[in-house]
Design a protein around this motif. Structure first.
Motif, short mmCIF file in Angstrom:
data_model
loop_
_atom_site.label_atom_id
_atom_site.label_comp_id
_atom_site.label_asym_id
_atom_site.label_seq_id
_atom_site.Cartn_x
_atom_site.Cartn_y
_atom_site.Cartn_z
N THR A 85 3.74 -2.28 -14.97
CA THR A 85 3.79 -3.60 -14.34
C THR A 85 2.95 -3.68 -13.06
O THR A 85 3.04 -4.67 -12.34
N HIS A 86 2.14 -2.66 -12.78
CA HIS A 86 1.30 -2.65 -11.58
C HIS A 86 -0.11 -2.18 -11.95
O HIS A 86 -0.26 -1.17 -12.63
N TRP A 87 -1.09 -2.92 -11.47
CA TRP A 87 -2.48 -2.60 -11.81
C TRP A 87 -3.37 -2.63 -10.58
O TRP A 87 -3.17 -3.42 -9.66
N ALA A 88 -4.36 -1.78 -10.60
CA ALA A 88 -5.41 -1.79 -9.57
C ALA A 88 -6.58 -2.62 -10.09
O ALA A 88 -6.98 -2.48 -11.24
N MET A 89 -7.12 -3.48 -9.24
CA MET A 89 -8.38 -4.14 -9.55
C MET A 89 -9.50 -3.17 -9.19
O MET A 89 -9.47 -2.55 -8.12
N ARG A 90 -10.46 -3.03 -10.10
CA ARG A 90 -11.57 -2.10 -9.86
C ARG A 90 -12.88 -2.75 -10.32
O ARG A 90 -12.91 -3.51 -11.29
N ALA A 91 -13.95 -2.40 -9.64
CA ALA A 91 -15.28 -2.93 -10.00
C ALA A 91 -15.95 -2.09 -11.08
O ALA A 91 -17.05 -2.43 -11.52
N LEU A 97 -10.00 1.40 -5.96
CA LEU A 97 -9.18 0.20 -5.93
C LEU A 97 -9.79 -0.81 -4.96
O LEU A 97 -10.18 -0.46 -3.85
N ILE A 98 -9.89 -2.07 -5.42
CA ILE A 98 -10.36 -3.15 -4.54
C ILE A 98 -9.31 -4.25 -4.39
O ILE A 98 -9.50 -5.21 -3.64
N GLY A 99 -8.22 -4.12 -5.12
CA GLY A 99 -7.16 -5.11 -5.05
C GLY A 99 -5.99 -4.66 -5.92
O GLY A 99 -6.01 -3.57 -6.51
N LEU A 133 -6.27 -9.01 -2.69
CA LEU A 133 -7.64 -8.54 -2.86
C LEU A 133 -8.18 -8.09 -1.51
O LEU A 133 -7.88 -8.69 -0.47
N SER A 134 -8.98 -7.04 -1.54
CA SER A 134 -9.60 -6.55 -0.31
C SER A 134 -10.39 -7.67 0.37
O SER A 134 -11.11 -8.42 -0.31
N PRO A 135 -10.30 -7.79 1.70
CA PRO A 135 -11.10 -8.81 2.40
C PRO A 135 -12.60 -8.58 2.22
O PRO A 135 -13.39 -9.50 2.43
N GLU A 136 -12.98 -7.39 1.80
CA GLU A 136 -14.39 -7.10 1.55
C GLU A 136 -14.88 -7.70 0.24
O GLU A 136 -16.08 -7.73 -0.02
N ASN A 137 -13.95 -8.17 -0.57
CA ASN A 137 -14.32 -8.68 -1.90
C ASN A 137 -13.85 -10.11 -2.16
O ASN A 137 -13.86 -10.57 -3.30
#
Length: 225
Positions: A85-91, A97-99, A133-137
């Motif tokens: 139920t938990h996921w990392a956003m990745r590019a 991890l970016i979010g 989401l990371s403020p960088e993205n």
């Protein structure tokens, strides 16, 4: 196996682990959060106070112990219930991890009974989602893409949720726009609730996505944190 022995699951047998391809352009993936994500998670959440200010749960400064506890709970849920139920956003599939995106199934008790379908009487599966989401993205539409994927592909299709909700502070317009663009509609315009980490009441609103139009009259009542 002894009677009443709790069942445990392995990562290989659990569902919704991903990795998922959310978008090709821009490249965006969702995959399980890992303990190896702790350093980057701590770095991102200490860039500024955006996530702290926009969330009822996250702390600032954000410590390694906070990340360790949150990710370990996510892993424990997988082994206990067999659902991620938990996921990392990745590019990229294995990138940093970016979010973050998560889904929490609602829990019921005598005070808050499980809702049922108004026509069939079938117990409904209801979940709340969250994301940061990371403020960088920011400013790239990434959170919107993840929100839509989380609601439509994971919650409704894979997890068989009848109702999916997202709760935001009333003034948190970026979070509210993600919910709207994910196809959710405003269910509750404003409600004052206690935010324990702040020790004060804040106004929140709630968005919802219903798989069946017949359940639209069922609204969220429990806003405890």
């Amino acid at each position: 196996m002894k009677a009443n022995t709790p069942q445990t699951f392995t990562r290989e047998s659990a569902i919704c682990l991903g990795p998922y391809i959310v978008s090709i352009e821009p490249v965006l993936h969702l995959s399980t959060v890992e303990l190896s994500d702790i350093p980057e998670m701590v770095r991102i959440l200490n860039i500024n106070q955006d996530v702290y200010n926009g969330s009822a749960l996250f702390q600032y400064p954000y410590l390694e112990s906070h990340a360790q506890e949150r990710i370990q709970k996510a892993h424990d849920y997988v082994t206990t219930f067999g659902i991620n139920t938990h996921w990392a956003m990745r590019a990229s599939p294995t990138g940093p991890l970016i979010g973050w995106a998560h889904l929490h199934f609602e829990h019921y008790d005598d005070k808050h009974p499980q809702p049922v379908h108004p026509t069939t009487g079938k117990p409904l599966r209801v979940a709340d989602i969250g994301y940061w989401l990371s403020p960088e993205n920011t400013g790239k539409g990434l959170a919107t893409r993840v929100g839509k994927f989380l609601v439509q592909e994971i919650a409704h299709k894979e997890m068989d949720c009848d109702i999916v909700r997202a709760v935001s502070y009333v003034e948190n317009m970026p979070s509210r726009k993600v919910a709207e663009r994910a196809g959710m509609e405003l269910e509750l315009e404003t409600k004052s609730i206690l935010i324990p980490k702040l020790g004060e009441y804040r106004d929140v609103c709630c968005y919802a996505s219903h798989r069946d139009e017949a359940t639209r009259g069922i609204v969220k009542e429990n806003y405890d944190y």
